[in-house]
Design a protein around this motif. Structure first.
Motif, short mmCIF file in Angstrom:
data_model
loop_
_atom_site.label_atom_id
_atom_site.label_comp_id
_atom_site.label_asym_id
_atom_site.label_seq_id
_atom_site.Cartn_x
_atom_site.Cartn_y
_atom_site.Cartn_z
N HIS A 1 100.35 17.07 25.45
CA HIS A 1 99.28 18.08 25.44
C HIS A 1 98.12 17.73 26.38
O HIS A 1 97.31 18.59 26.71
CB HIS A 1 98.76 18.30 24.01
CG HIS A 1 98.00 17.14 23.45
ND1 HIS A 1 97.12 17.26 22.42
CD2 HIS A 1 98.00 15.82 23.79
CE1 HIS A 1 96.60 16.08 22.13
NE2 HIS A 1 97.12 15.20 22.94
N CYS B 1 95.59 -3.36 32.46
CA CYS B 1 96.78 -3.27 31.61
C CYS B 1 97.42 -4.63 31.28
O CYS B 1 98.16 -5.18 32.09
CB CYS B 1 97.83 -2.36 32.24
SG CYS B 1 99.22 -2.05 31.12
N ASN B 2 97.15 -5.09 30.11
CA ASN B 2 97.81 -6.30 29.60
C ASN B 2 99.18 -5.82 29.08
O ASN B 2 99.33 -5.50 27.93
CB ASN B 2 96.94 -6.90 28.49
CG ASN B 2 97.53 -8.11 27.84
OD1 ASN B 2 97.05 -8.54 26.80
ND2 ASN B 2 98.58 -8.69 28.41
N GLY C 1 92.72 11.93 23.63
CA GLY C 1 93.84 12.81 23.28
C GLY C 1 94.65 12.34 22.08
O GLY C 1 95.71 12.89 21.80
N CYS D 1 100.81 20.75 27.36
CA CYS D 1 101.79 21.44 26.52
C CYS D 1 101.44 21.26 25.04
O CYS D 1 101.59 20.17 24.48
CB CYS D 1 103.19 20.88 26.82
SG CYS D 1 104.46 21.81 25.97
P1 FAD Z 1 100.09 6.42 23.43
O1 FAD Z 1 100.11 5.54 24.60
O2 FAD Z 1 98.80 6.65 22.72
O3 FAD Z 1 100.69 7.83 23.90
C1 FAD Z 1 100.73 8.94 23.06
C2 FAD Z 1 100.84 10.18 23.91
O4 FAD Z 1 101.04 11.29 23.06
C3 FAD Z 1 99.58 10.48 24.71
O5 FAD Z 1 99.92 10.72 26.06
C4 FAD Z 1 98.98 11.70 24.03
O6 FAD Z 1 98.32 12.57 24.93
C5 FAD Z 1 100.23 12.36 23.46
N1 FAD Z 1 99.96 13.20 22.30
C6 FAD Z 1 99.22 12.90 21.21
N2 FAD Z 1 99.19 13.95 20.38
C7 FAD Z 1 99.94 14.93 20.93
C8 FAD Z 1 100.28 16.24 20.54
N3 FAD Z 1 99.82 16.77 19.40
N4 FAD Z 1 101.08 16.98 21.36
C9 FAD Z 1 101.53 16.46 22.53
N5 FAD Z 1 101.23 15.22 22.97
C10 FAD Z 1 100.45 14.45 22.16
N6 FAD Z 1 97.91 -2.62 24.16
C11 FAD Z 1 98.41 -3.65 24.86
O7 FAD Z 1 99.52 -4.13 24.58
N7 FAD Z 1 97.71 -4.19 25.91
C12 FAD Z 1 96.49 -3.72 26.29
O8 FAD Z 1 95.90 -4.17 27.30
C13 FAD Z 1 95.92 -2.67 25.52
N8 FAD Z 1 94.67 -2.20 25.80
C14 FAD Z 1 94.17 -1.15 25.08
C15 FAD Z 1 92.88 -0.69 25.38
C16 FAD Z 1 92.36 0.39 24.68
C17 FAD Z 1 90.95 0.84 24.96
C18 FAD Z 1 93.15 1.03 23.68
C19 FAD Z 1 92.64 2.22 22.93
C20 FAD Z 1 94.42 0.57 23.38
C21 FAD Z 1 94.95 -0.53 24.05
N9 FAD Z 1 96.21 -1.04 23.76
C22 FAD Z 1 96.70 -2.10 24.47
C23 FAD Z 1 97.09 -0.41 22.74
C24 FAD Z 1 98.12 0.49 23.47
O9 FAD Z 1 97.43 1.31 24.41
C25 FAD Z 1 98.88 1.36 22.48
O10 FAD Z 1 99.39 0.58 21.43
C26 FAD Z 1 100.01 2.08 23.20
O11 FAD Z 1 99.49 2.91 24.21
C27 FAD Z 1 100.85 2.90 22.22
O12 FAD Z 1 101.81 3.61 22.96
P2 FAD Z 1 102.37 4.99 22.44
O13 FAD Z 1 103.24 5.50 23.52
O14 FAD Z 1 102.91 4.84 21.08
O15 FAD Z 1 101.09 5.93 22.30
#
Ligand code: FAD
Length: 397
Positions: A38, A54-55, A173, A133
């Motif tokens: 979205h 990015c760690n 988001g 989306c």
């Molecule tokens: P996300 O990366 O959050 O992706 C979820 C996606 O789903 C997003 O693109 C979002 O837009 C989409 N989405 C959400 N709701 C909807 C919806 N209703 N409809 C359609 N799309 C939707 N982890 C590390 O290991 N190393 C790091 O250096 C690190 N640094 C971080 C720094 C910050 C400030 C933050 C907040 C987090 C950090 N993290 C780090 C944690 C890491 O970013 C997350 O654990 C990881 O991104 C999770 O991946 P994911 O794909 O599950 O979710």
């Protein structure tokens, strides 16, 4: 913007770390993959992660670095896509990186390098990625599979992967969408709370710590039988820094945390030695040499009476040492999802296959990444879970 296809083998909702890895893996197997997000851009959390560098993983990642109601759940996925697999991809793409500390691998340049690498791989796998989306509804089809309705049209699929992440940083988001889908299909959830998050302190502590704001101390912190040895940072709202972020994931409201301000030293022995060698020196001066002058000033003004060492009895020195090795403080709260790096809890892992991430109650429905009740420590572990769980589902969808 071109029309969505009417059918795709796999739909992945969420183009973050886990969703993109799943798309790459499934696409390499020849599956037709559609990724829907979205947001206006994909991978926003990758871009903001690690202070912009990015760690992306940790060389020492292992199941013991993760919190979950079932700590065994993450083992299978983590063992089938390891940190070395991801490091291999990073190296293959020539992305420069370095170890910062404690096995934490960071980009030399920018997080964008990792996102670009994932998008190049998605391209090779011919995954179709759509942004802007909004998902309106998900329904099961009578002949198996799902239909996903969105503001860009309706698509049918055989496998549906939920990769929408957790609740942290709503301005980026984050939504509770994945939890709603789990509930729609009768899957239970574990309570969600902010993790890897700074603590706030009551006003009386804030007033006392005010001169220390912005300064850091290397400490050991302990809470609920877990301890971490890293830096603590004094902030305007309370305390932060890697040691505090780590322990916050083990903290419950009302819990006291125990800080060892001098984890490198047997303070009592040292003070006794100083008393012999420098008897007229004030305790404050000695503590200032061990920590910082400001720290010693604050602590001696509010909590520890400073006297020349020869005026402190053996018992008094022991008491001071015990106190500084096991300083008790009760945080008022955490800063919440506004600044938390992760969400603890989420889709109950007992509802999912640990091999494939498929929901046991709903064939063809998968949950990966942070939406699942698996949360890593600070230091690249959360991305490693996203890569590993995305890969596990990508191999079977
Ligand atoms: P996300 O990366 O959050 O992706 C979820 C996606 O789903 C997003 O693109 C979002 O837009 C989409 N989405 C959400 N709701 C909807 C919806 N209703 N409809 C359609 N799309 C939707 N982890 C590390 O290991 N190393 C790091 O250096 C690190 N640094 C971080 C720094 C910050 C400030 C933050 C907040 C987090 C950090 N993290 C780090 C944690 C890491 O970013 C997350 O654990 C990881 O991104 C999770 O991946 P994911 O794909 O599950 O979710």
């Amino acid at each position: 913007m071109s029309q969505l296809p009417t059918h795709s083998d796999v739909i992945i909702i969420g183009a973050g770390a886990a969703g993109l890895m799943c798309a790459i893996t499934a696409g390499r197997r020849g599956r037709k993959v559609l990724v829907l997000d979205h947001a206006n851009k994909v991978g926003k959390k990758i871009l903001m992660s690690g202070g912009g560098r990015c760690n992306f993983t940790n060389m020492y990642a292992e199941p013991g670095n993760y919190l979950s109601a079932n700590p065994h759940f993450c083992k299978s996925a983590l063992s089938r896509y390891t940190q070395w697999d991801f490091i291999g991809m990073v190296a293959e793409h020539g992305v420069p990186y370095h170890e910062k500390t404690l096995g934490q691998l960071f980009c030399d340049n920018k997080s964008q390098d990792i996102l670009d690498m994932l998008l190049r791989e998605c391209d090779k796998s011919e995954a179709d990625i759509r942004t802007h989306c909004e998902i309106l509804a998900i329904k099961t089809k009578e002949d198996g599979g799902f239909t996903v309705s969105s503001n860009q049209g309706e698509v049918a699929c055989n496998s549906l992967v939920i990769a929408t992440g957790g609740l942290s940083i709503p301005t980026m988001g984050a939504t509770g969408f994945g939890y709603q889908v789990a509930t729609q299909f009768g899957l239970s959830l574990k309570p969600r709370t902010p993790g890897l998050v700074p603590f706030t302190l009551g006003q009386s502590h804030l007033d006392k710590f005010a001169p220390l704001v912005g300064s850091a101390v290397d400490i050991n912190v302990e809470c609920n039988n877990q301890s971490f040895r890293e830096a603590l940072l004094f902030t305007h709202r309370g305390i932060s820094g890697p040691a505090i972020l780590q322990i916050s994931s083990y903290w419950q409201p009302g819990d006291t945390i125990t800080i060892n301000w001098l984890p490198n030293l047997q303070l009592n022995d040292f003070l006794e030695q100083m008393k012999r060698e420098r008897p007229k020196t004030e305790l404050r001066t000695i503590l200032g040499e061990l920590l910082t002058k400001k720290w010693a000033q604050v602590f001696c003004e509010h909590w520890i009476e400073s006297k020349p060492l020869n005026q402190l009895s053996g018992q008094e020195l022991q008491k001071i040492a015990d106190r500084l090795h096991a300083w008790q403080i009760t945080p008022a709260a955490t800063e919440g999802y506004r600044t938390a790096e992760v969400t603890l809890g989420g889709v109950d892992v007992n509802e999912l296959s640990s091999k494939t991430m498929e929901a046991k109650k709903q064939m063809g429905l998968y949950f990966i990444g942070e939406v699942v009740d698996v949360t890593g420590w600070l230091g690249g572990f959360n991305f490693q879970w996203a890569w590993a769980s995305g890969y596990a589902a990508g191999e079977v969808v």
